[in-house]
Structure formats: C-alpha cells, structure tokens
Design an enzyme around this catalytic site. Structure first.
Site, PDB file in Angstrom:
ATOM      1  N   CYS A  73      72.837  32.287  13.245  1.00  0.00           N
ATOM      2  CA  CYS A  73      71.244  31.965  13.537  1.00  0.00           C
ATOM      3  C   CYS A  73      71.153  30.598  14.050  1.00  0.00           C
ATOM      4  O   CYS A  73      69.873  30.156  14.536  1.00  0.00           O
ATOM      5  CB  CYS A  73      70.535  31.811  12.174  1.00  0.00           C
ATOM      6  SG  CYS A  73      71.187  30.637  10.963  1.00  0.00           S
ATOM      7  N   CYS A 208     123.650   4.708  57.321  1.00  0.00           N
ATOM      8  CA  CYS A 208     122.945   4.016  56.581  1.00  0.00           C
ATOM      9  C   CYS A 208     122.220   4.798  55.412  1.00  0.00           C
ATOM     10  O   CYS A 208     121.838   4.268  54.370  1.00  0.00           O
ATOM     11  CB  CYS A 208     121.887   3.342  57.735  1.00  0.00           C
ATOM     12  SG  CYS A 208     120.699   4.168  58.490  1.00  0.00           S
ATOM     13  N   HIS A 539     115.953   3.678  59.939  1.00  0.00           N
ATOM     14  CA  HIS A 539     116.944   2.966  59.432  1.00  0.00           C
ATOM     15  C   HIS A 539     116.561   2.760  58.022  1.00  0.00           C
ATOM     16  O   HIS A 539     115.529   2.600  57.485  1.00  0.00           O
ATOM     17  CB  HIS A 539     117.217   1.673  59.977  1.00  0.00           C
ATOM     18  CG  HIS A 539     118.275   0.727  59.394  1.00  0.00           C
ATOM     19  ND1 HIS A 539     119.673   1.348  59.730  1.00  0.00           N
ATOM     20  CD2 HIS A 539     118.435  -0.446  58.781  1.00  0.00           C
ATOM     21  CE1 HIS A 539     120.430   0.346  58.608  1.00  0.00           C
ATOM     22  NE2 HIS A 539     119.546  -0.765  58.418  1.00  0.00           N
TER      23      HIS A 539
END
Length: 592
Positions: A73, A208, A539
């Site tokens: 309700c 590298c 690099h």
C-alpha cells in the site's frame, strides 16, 4: 569427549516473504519507477519524487528512526532499532491483512520484514536495484571525478608491514666471512658516482627497445633479489638439462655448443649471467649479445635487426622465461631451479570481468591472469561521446577523426586511465551476451577490476593507433601525468563492488574472499620506459629511480637527471613495485 562438529547453519528464509511472493505475480514491479540513485556513492533510495522528504504516516517524523514503505500500500512507517517497542512499521503490519509485512527501506532500498523485524533478501528485487545502479553510472554524463572509495566509509583496512633492516647473526657472519669476498668500493674511482648495478648497455643495432626493458628488469627489486641470491644458477641449470658433464656445460656457457644441436636455450640462464655482469662493479658498457641470440631463438618471428616494440619484447621475454623454466622443472626443491617461474611470481596478477545482463541482472564473472595492464589514454574533451565511450580492449576506436584530434592536445592522467579501465561500460548491440538465466542474447554491461595485485605492476600506454578505415598507423604524442606513489585500492574488485552495491550479496554470490586483502595496495614508481620520435623511426630510453635519485639510461650512456625531466617525459611503460618492497635512500647498510 565427543568430537566437535563445525557446521555452517544457514538462516531460514522469511515465511512472510515467501507467502508474499506466492500470492503476487509481479510483487516489486510498482517500485521500479520509484528507485532513485544518489550520485555521491551510487546508493539506491526509494522516492516517488526526487525532492520528496518521506515521513512516518503515524508520527510524522523523518528521523532518527529508519523509514520503511510498505510494498503493498506504499504506507511509510518508522522503525527504531534501539527501542523494540517503537515500531509503527510493525503496528502497520499487524493491523493490515497478510501481504503488508514486507516493506522497503526508503533510504537504502533494502527489503525489510516488519513482522520478523529483520532485513530479508530477494534475488529479483536486488537484481532490479543492481541494474538501476549500473545504468545510472554508465548512461548520460561521465562519472564525477571524485573516486567513491576515497570517502571515509569506503576506506579499506590495510595491513601495515613494518620494514626492519636485516642484520646478520653469528652463524651468518661466519658464512659471509668464509664463503664471500668484500665488494670493492666505488670510492676507488672518484669519477663514478653511480649506484652499484647501474651499467650501460651497448646498442647492437636498433636494440634500444631491448636495452630499455632490460634496464628496468635489472633493477626490479624482487627480480634482482631472486637472481643475485642464486635462486637460478645457470651452471646447475645447463648441467642438469644438457647432461653433458661439467666440461660440456662450461663450453656452452662460453658460447660454443660443440656440435650439440640439442643444446637448450634458457633465457633465465642468460638473465643470471647478465645480473652477474651488471652487478660486478665494472662500469664499462655491457653487450647483451648472448641474451639477444637466445631471445631470437625463442621468438623467431622477431629475429631481425629492425626496430621492435618494447612492450612486445617485454611480453615475449617473460613468456620465454616462463616456458623454459617450467619445462626444466623436474624436482621442485632441486638446487638452482628457483622453485617456480619467477616471471609470473613477480609480474602476474588477476583481472576480474563482470558481465551483467540488462534484463534480469544475472552476472557472469570470469578471472584472467595478466602480467601487465594496457591502458588507453583518456579521450579529449572535444571528441564525441561515441569516441569517449570506446572500449578499452582496443588500441583505438577506428575513427579517423579520433586520430586527427588526438595529436598534441589534451592531458591524461594515469589515475584517470585506470578509472576508465575499471568503469562499467555498455556493450553494443553487436556484442550481445547469451544470458544463461534468460536463455537468449541480451544487452549487457561489462566492468573490469583487479582481483589480485602483483608484486610489480607494469602499465603499458597505448600510444600506437591503427586505423582500418585509413589503412595506416600513427603514434599518439599526448602527455600523460603519472604519480611517483600510486594507491591501487580504488581499482580492486572488492572496493569497486562494495562502493557500487553496498552490503548486497547479489554480485558476490559464490565468490571467494578478496585475494588482495593480504597484499599492500600502495606502490612506488622505480622505472619509466619512454619513446620519442615517430612510429617507424623512434628511440627508447629508460629512467631509473635508485636511492631516491633518477638516472637516464640511453643505451651505453648513464646520466643523472632531475625528477622534473622524468615527469615531462613521454612515458610508454611504467613499473611500480609494492611499497613494502621499495628501499628508500635512507636505508643504508651499517658496516660491522
């Protein structure tokens, strides 16, 4: 004495909830439109109107008692946990016919039985709340910049580990005196003011990419301690696996295979030799030619003098160490085998993936091991929402405009990239997930989180974009801010799920305890691999943090730099170690 029986007694289900569900076909359908998600923490509440201030229908109070709305309700009643007699919710349930016992906490959206005066759990109700919470955080605007776990109520308890410097006892002093020689002091060469182990690596022809990653690995604290403590002895390893006697083993370590085509390549043995050479005290740049040859044997598709990707080399090299060490393990406790794969012991973590059905709330959870985390840069503010919500599983979203606008504009942060990696995202219609509960393909929400933290966390930034539309690739030169100290607790599975779902057990069903509770979530940066230049003509350089100073490792050249230079560098890979394993500059050995 009778034996003790440890039995886990599960609570009995609420009979009032069972009766309520039996008599109602769709019991919680009316509540779906009243669910409201509070932005600060993503918590759910029950309001018919966003500005509504609910009050008890009997006494008119809105606090300090809890307020509950009857699911039948919608009457709002209060209930006091401190005073059992003060419960208008229980009075309402007793005065009404059956079905009014079940109510919802208006501030927490949690079910409550007014007759039992206790919280109850219903999977369908929690599924509806969970879907509303996830949808509120993924639809519309981006989530707020504040991290939910930064609030005091969401802070996780961390186990503090005190650092204690090691000092040898009498037995260890005797062993040190009889089995070792003193290390020559660096003060003998006044021109060298570098920490021990910092040695340049010669470029062997576009290598590298390899030198930059090797410099980071040579100064990874757990990896360094492993090899310098002789946990993987290359002489024992080669002797055991080749079975050629001492002479054969020595011959192989000197570079000749003596015509034996079955000679075994072991990257861990070459790493052991490299650690010995780098930490020998010699400052002349070292040439890792033997390691390069062994890596070529492992990754034949990358065996060339062309520039390679540093991240690809990192993954391939750790995979080679894992593969060779695991194949060579015969006796777990035999000398020189290292007891386990050191590559995964240091870098391996576990990612958690939750895929939630948008229709029923069913969640499928999978766990995947990882040795690094690849992160997308945060989208620019000027790009469209379609680009901003691109999945983090790809290098880019394939849009040509994104590639044009991503160059030299906008600033990303590492914490922002991690937030984007761990936020929930709605999968497209072409990625519908087959729901085992609905038995059909449904739209889903996916969220990644970190289940287990590694000892060393490696983050790879996706700087190379590949466009299938233009059939071209390019590098993203945007700047990324990264901290020297990083707290990973906001990105753990436990933190993310608790901040989203609160104390609901729906997403944790069948889950085991958090695997990262016993590990430190605070990390320190010790290595940064950077990339300068273009995609095909760049690099790699590494910045190392040793004794709280920063050093630039550019192949054979080692120079000390200011930390501001490191912060301004274009990072490509970052290595963080757990803070309890990081040695500060003040931790110095005391001469005995």
């Amino acid at each position: 004495m009778s034996p003790k029986i440890n039995a886990q007694i599960s609570p009995q289900p609420c009979p009032h909830l069972a009766e309520f569900r039996r008599t109602s076909t769709k019991p919680f359908l009316a509540l779906h439109s009243c669910l409201r998600i509070k932005p600060p923490g993503g918590r759910a509440a029950l309001r018919r109107d966003p500005d509504e201030v609910p009050r008890c229908g009997a006494c008119g109070l809105s606090s300090p008692s809890r307020l509950y709305a009857c699911v039948t309700c919608a009457a709002v009643s209060c209930h006091s946990t401190s005073n059992a007699e003060s419960s208008h919710a229980a009075v309402h349930a007793a005065s009404m016919p059956p079905g009014h016992q079940i109510a919802v906490d208006v501030d927490r959206a949690e079910l409550f039985c007014c007759a039992c005066r206790d919280q109850v759990y219903d999977r369908d109700f929690d599924a509806a709340v969970v879907i509303a919470q996830i949808a509120a955080s993924t639809l519309g605007a981006d989530p707020p910049p504040a991290i939910p776990s930064s609030h005091p109520e969401n802070l996780r308890k961390k186990r503090r580990v005190d650092y204690r410097p090691w000092a040898p006892d009498l037995r260890e002093r005797a062993l040190i005196g009889s089995c070792s020689a003193p290390i020559a002091s660096d003060a003998a060469d006044p021109s060298q003011d570098l920490p021990r182990g910092l040695r340049g690596l010669n470029n062997l022809g576009n290598t590298c990419f390899m030198n930059s990653v090797l410099q980071a690995l040579l100064h990874t604290p757990p990896l360094r301690n492993y090899f310098l403590s002789d946990r993987h002895n290359r002489f024992f390893c080669q002797k055991r696996n080749n079975g050629d006697g001492d002479g054969g083993a020595a011959g192989k370590r000197n570079g000749g295979n003596n015509g034996n085509k079955n000679a075994r390549i072991c990257l861990a043995c070459d790493m052991d030799a490299m650690f010995s050479a780098v930490f020998s005290g010699d400052r002349v740049p070292y040439s890792p030619a033997k390691f390069l040859y062994s890596w070529w044997q492992h990754a034949a598709n990358l065996a060339s003098y062309e520039q390679q990707d540093a991240h690809e080399f990192f993954i391939s090299m750790l995979d080679g160490i894992h593969e060779k060490v695991e194949k060579g393990r015969r006796k777990p406790d035999s000398e020189g085998n290292g007891d386990c794969c050191i590559a995964h012991k240091v870098f391996s973590g576990i990612l958690r993936s939750d895929v939630t059905c948008m229709a029923c709330g069913f969640t499928s959870t999978t766990y995947d091991p990882c040795i690094d985390i690849s992160l997308d840069l945060e989208p620019n503010q000027g790009v469209s929402n379609k680009m901003a919500t691109a999945t983090s599983n790809h290098s880019c979203n394939g849009e040509a405009d994104c590639m044009n606008s991503s160059q030299y504009c906008g600033t990303s942060t590492l914490t922002g990239c991690l937030k984007r990696f761990t936020r929930a995202e709605r999968l497209g219609a072409d990625q519908k997930f087959f729901c085992r509960q609905c038995q059909v393909r449904q739209e889903t929400l996916k969220q990644m989180s970190i289940r287990k933290l590694p000892l060393v966390s490696c983050f790879h930034i996706k700087r190379f974009e590949h466009s299938s539309t233009r059939k071209m690739s390019r590098k993203v030169d945007r700047y990324l801010q990264f901290p020297f100290s990083l707290d990973m607790s906001p990105y753990l599975s436990s933190t993310i799920l608790r901040s989203r779902f609160g104390n609901r057990i729906f997403p944790f069903d069948g889950d085991e305890p958090d695997a990262s509770d016993e590990l430190c979530s605070e990390f320190e940066l010790f290595a940064v691999v950077t990339h300068t230049g273009k995609l095909d003509a760049g690099h790699y350089v590494t910045y190392l943090r040793l004794s709280n100073r920063w050093y630039k490792c550019d192949d054979a050249w080692i120079t000390q730099v200011d930390e501001n230079i490191v912060r301004a560098a274009q990072c490509y890979m970052m290595f963080y170690v757990q803070k309890m394993l990081y040695y500060k500059a003040t931790d110095k050995q005391v001469a005995s």
